[in-house]
Design a protein around this motif. Structure first.
Motif, PDB file in Angstrom:
ATOM      1  N   VAL A  80       0.826  -1.211   0.000  1.00 34.73           N
ATOM      2  CA  VAL A  80       0.000   0.000   0.000  1.00 34.73           C
ATOM      3  C   VAL A  80       0.858   1.258   0.000  1.00 34.73           C
ATOM      4  CG1 VAL A  80      -1.673   1.321   1.352  1.00 34.73           C
ATOM      5  CG2 VAL A  80      -1.994  -1.137   1.041  1.00 34.73           C
ATOM      6  N   LEU A  81       1.916   1.281   0.811  1.00 32.22           N
ATOM      7  CA  LEU A  81       2.779   2.458   0.835  1.00 32.22           C
ATOM      8  C   LEU A  81       3.512   2.614  -0.498  1.00 32.22           C
ATOM      9  CD1 LEU A  81       3.565   4.756   2.658  1.00 32.22           C
ATOM     10  CD2 LEU A  81       5.417   3.355   3.578  1.00 32.22           C
ATOM     11  N   GLY A  82       3.863   1.493  -1.096  1.00 28.14           N
ATOM     12  CA  GLY A  82       4.519   1.539  -2.401  1.00 28.14           C
ATOM     13  C   GLY A  82       3.625   2.136  -3.474  1.00 28.14           C
ATOM     14  N   LEU A  83       2.356   1.726  -3.499  1.00 26.15           N
ATOM     15  CA  LEU A  83       1.468   2.276  -4.532  1.00 26.15           C
ATOM     16  C   LEU A  83       1.183   3.751  -4.291  1.00 26.15           C
ATOM     17  CD1 LEU A  83      -1.835   2.733  -3.852  1.00 26.15           C
ATOM     18  CD2 LEU A  83      -1.707   0.270  -3.509  1.00 26.15           C
ATOM     19  N   MET A  84       1.100   4.162  -3.014  1.00 28.55           N
ATOM     20  CA  MET A  84       0.841   5.575  -2.736  1.00 28.55           C
ATOM     21  C   MET A  84       2.000   6.449  -3.197  1.00 28.55           C
ATOM     22  SD  MET A  84       0.073   7.533   0.886  1.00 28.55           S
ATOM     23  CE  MET A  84       1.819   7.722   1.278  1.00 28.55           C
ATOM     24  N   THR A  85       3.219   6.064  -2.863  1.00 34.09           N
ATOM     25  CA  THR A  85       4.367   6.879  -3.245  1.00 34.09           C
ATOM     26  C   THR A  85       4.606   6.828  -4.755  1.00 34.09           C
ATOM     27  OG1 THR A  85       5.820   5.012  -2.651  1.00 34.09           O
ATOM     28  CG2 THR A  85       5.487   6.725  -0.991  1.00 34.09           C
ATOM     29  N   LYS A  86       4.335   5.675  -5.375  1.00 35.81           N
ATOM     30  CA  LYS A  86       4.470   5.569  -6.837  1.00 35.81           C
ATOM     31  C   LYS A  86       3.462   6.477  -7.530  1.00 35.81           C
ATOM     32  CE  LYS A  86       4.197   2.274 -10.666  1.00 35.81           C
ATOM     33  NZ  LYS A  86       3.944   0.845 -11.039  1.00 35.81           N
ATOM     34  N   ALA A  87       2.212   6.475  -7.037  1.00 30.41           N
ATOM     35  CA  ALA A  87       1.180   7.327  -7.631  1.00 30.41           C
ATOM     36  C   ALA A  87       1.523   8.794  -7.457  1.00 30.41           C
ATOM     37  CB  ALA A  87      -0.171   7.014  -7.006  1.00 30.41           C
ATOM     38  N   ALA A  88       2.096   9.164  -6.316  1.00 32.22           N
ATOM     39  CA  ALA A  88       2.490  10.556  -6.094  1.00 32.22           C
ATOM     40  C   ALA A  88       3.561  10.970  -7.097  1.00 32.22           C
ATOM     41  CB  ALA A  88       2.991  10.733  -4.667  1.00 32.22           C
ATOM     42  N   ARG A  89       4.548  10.119  -7.289  1.00 23.67           N
ATOM     43  CA  ARG A  89       5.617  10.445  -8.236  1.00 23.67           C
ATOM     44  C   ARG A  89       5.083  10.549  -9.665  1.00 23.67           C
ATOM     45  NH1 ARG A  89       8.574   6.621  -4.779  1.00 23.67           N
ATOM     46  NH2 ARG A  89      10.132   7.794  -3.580  1.00 23.67           N
ATOM     47  N   ALA A  90       4.176   9.650 -10.026  1.00 21.61           N
ATOM     48  CA  ALA A  90       3.609   9.675 -11.374  1.00 21.61           C
ATOM     49  C   ALA A  90       2.853  10.964 -11.648  1.00 21.61           C
ATOM     50  CB  ALA A  90       2.686   8.471 -11.567  1.00 21.61           C
ATOM     51  N   ARG A  91       2.338  11.584 -10.592  1.00 20.40           N
ATOM     52  CA  ARG A  91       1.567  12.821 -10.728  1.00 20.40           C
ATOM     53  C   ARG A  91       2.405  14.054 -10.406  1.00 20.40           C
ATOM     54  NH1 ARG A  91      -1.690   8.670  -9.739  1.00 20.40           N
ATOM     55  NH2 ARG A  91      -3.919   8.751 -10.314  1.00 20.40           N
ATOM     56  N   ASP A  92       3.705  13.887 -10.206  1.00 20.52           N
ATOM     57  CA  ASP A  92       4.591  14.995  -9.831  1.00 20.52           C
ATOM     58  C   ASP A  92       4.124  15.687  -8.561  1.00 20.52           C
ATOM     59  OD1 ASP A  92       6.368  14.680 -11.995  1.00 20.52           O
ATOM     60  OD2 ASP A  92       5.020  15.791 -13.312  1.00 20.52           O
ATOM     61  N   ALA A  93       3.509  14.919  -7.674  1.00 19.66           N
ATOM     62  CA  ALA A  93       3.046  15.463  -6.400  1.00 19.66           C
ATOM     63  C   ALA A  93       4.111  15.232  -5.330  1.00 19.66           C
ATOM     64  CB  ALA A  93       1.733  14.813  -5.978  1.00 19.66           C
ATOM     65  N   THR A  94       4.146  16.093  -4.356  1.00 20.88           N
ATOM     66  CA  THR A  94       5.008  15.926  -3.191  1.00 20.88           C
ATOM     67  C   THR A  94       4.279  15.051  -2.183  1.00 20.88           C
ATOM     68  OG1 THR A  94       5.832  18.164  -3.560  1.00 20.88           O
ATOM     69  CG2 THR A  94       6.308  17.167  -1.416  1.00 20.88           C
ATOM     70  N   ALA A  95       5.000  14.166  -1.508  1.00 22.60           N
ATOM     71  CA  ALA A  95       4.384  13.293  -0.506  1.00 22.60           C
ATOM     72  C   ALA A  95       5.160  13.379   0.800  1.00 22.60           C
ATOM     73  CB  ALA A  95       4.346  11.848  -0.987  1.00 22.60           C
ATOM     74  N   LEU A  96       4.418  13.545   1.886  1.00 27.22           N
ATOM     75  CA  LEU A  96       4.989  13.520   3.241  1.00 27.22           C
ATOM     76  C   LEU A  96       4.150  12.557   4.060  1.00 27.22           C
ATOM     77  CD1 LEU A  96       6.873  14.560   5.498  1.00 27.22           C
ATOM     78  CD2 LEU A  96       5.222  16.422   5.874  1.00 27.22           C
ATOM     79  N   PHE A  97       4.740  11.433   4.452  1.00 26.56           N
ATOM     80  CA  PHE A  97       3.990  10.454   5.240  1.00 26.56           C
ATOM     81  C   PHE A  97       4.695  10.203   6.560  1.00 26.56           C
ATOM     82  CE2 PHE A  97       6.947   7.792   2.812  1.00 26.56           C
ATOM     83  CZ  PHE A  97       7.361   6.826   3.734  1.00 26.56           C
ATOM     84  N   SER A  98       3.901   9.994   7.607  1.00 25.21           N
ATOM     85  CA  SER A  98       4.470   9.697   8.917  1.00 25.21           C
ATOM     86  C   SER A  98       4.519   8.195   9.126  1.00 25.21           C
ATOM     87  CB  SER A  98       3.652  10.354  10.028  1.00 25.21           C
ATOM     88  OG  SER A  98       2.347   9.811  10.095  1.00 25.21           O
TER      89      SER A  98
END
Length: 260
Positions: free
Chosen positions: A187-205
């Motif tokens: 799940v964390l892998g798909l979230m960070t992959k999707a963020a990168r694909a959209r050129d979005a910044t991601a900050l997760f705790s």
């Protein structure tokens, strides 16, 4: 290089508390980075993320999100809110609604007030919601009620809802803490992959150093409301992580190498 998050000398005390939840916090995150906020329970991670999301007022210091300063006395303007998406630890889904309807809730801030009030998505909104479900690997669950889904599937719905919002910044509060290790990595892998694909910044705790190392390019350690370290993942050493968790219970799994 543009900055997605800029924080200078941020402090905050919860109402009725004696000790600060955040104390003199300063850091910057460039746009497009994937960053993990690492620390034990009670370190201030959730407070910091909620503050960046505009849900906490009454703080001191300077905070800028996506180039716009936050006001310590009031929430961000409605027009800016869709640019920041949030993934909650406890999913925060409408249990009796379908997965698709929950994901469409992420479109409300992008709809006209008329369509948002009616809950009447246009074809464009439906296409974006279905794409988000597909990107999270659950397109076939679109018409299933959320209360019939597993924990991992529910968190995928929550991530899809966030992606459907088309955010430029994704904040996630312990997004996989309720999942078993195998599902957590997926799940964390798909979230960070999707963020990168959209050129979005991601900050997760997280309180799991091994997952932080796998999916973040930079790791910020926080303990008792203060920043303990802020380093590229490749420079994070085990002794720094051990010190971060000192006195907070068993040290989490640190991985097989001192430096990854």
């Amino acid at each position: 290089m543009s900055m997605a998050i800029e924080i200078d000398d941020l402090s905050y005390v919860h109402k009725g508390a004696q000790l600060p939840a955040l104390e003199r916090v300063s850091f910057r995150i460039p746009a497009g980075e994937c960053v993990a906020l690492l620390g034990p329970s009670g370190a201030g991670k959730t407070t910091l993320l909620a503050l960046l999301d505009g849900r906490i007022q009454g703080w001191r210091g300077r905070v800028s999100v996506l180039g716009a300063p936050l006001n310590p006395d009031r929430p961000p303007p409605r027009a800016r809110r869709p640019d920041t998406g949030f993934v909650f630890q406890e999913f925060a889904l409408v249990e009796r609604s379908t997965a698709l309807r929950n994901v469409l809730n992420g479109r409300l801030g992008r709809m006209s007030p008329f369509h948002a009030v009616l809950g009447s998505p246009m074809a464009h909104d439906l296409d974006i919601a279905r794409t988000a479900l597909a990107d999270c690997g659950i397109a076939e669950l679109a018409e299933r009620r959320v209360d019939s889904l597993s924990g991992g599937q529910r968190q995928r719905v929550a991530i899809a809802r966030c992606l459907a919002q088309e955010p430029r910044l994704i904040l996630a509060d312990e997004p996989v803490s309720n999942l078993d290790p195998a599902r957590a990595g997926e799940v964390l892998g798909l979230m960070t992959k999707a963020a990168r694909a959209r050129d979005a910044t991601a900050l997760f705790s997280s309180h799991q150093p091994d997952l932080a190392r796998r999916f973040a390019g930079r790791i910020i350690g926080i303990r008792e409301g203060r920043i303990a370290f802020n380093v590229p993942t490749s420079e994070l050493k085990d002794d720094a992580t051990a010190e971060l968790y000192r006195g907070s219970g068993p040290t989490p799994e640190l991985g097989p190498r001192a430096v990854l």
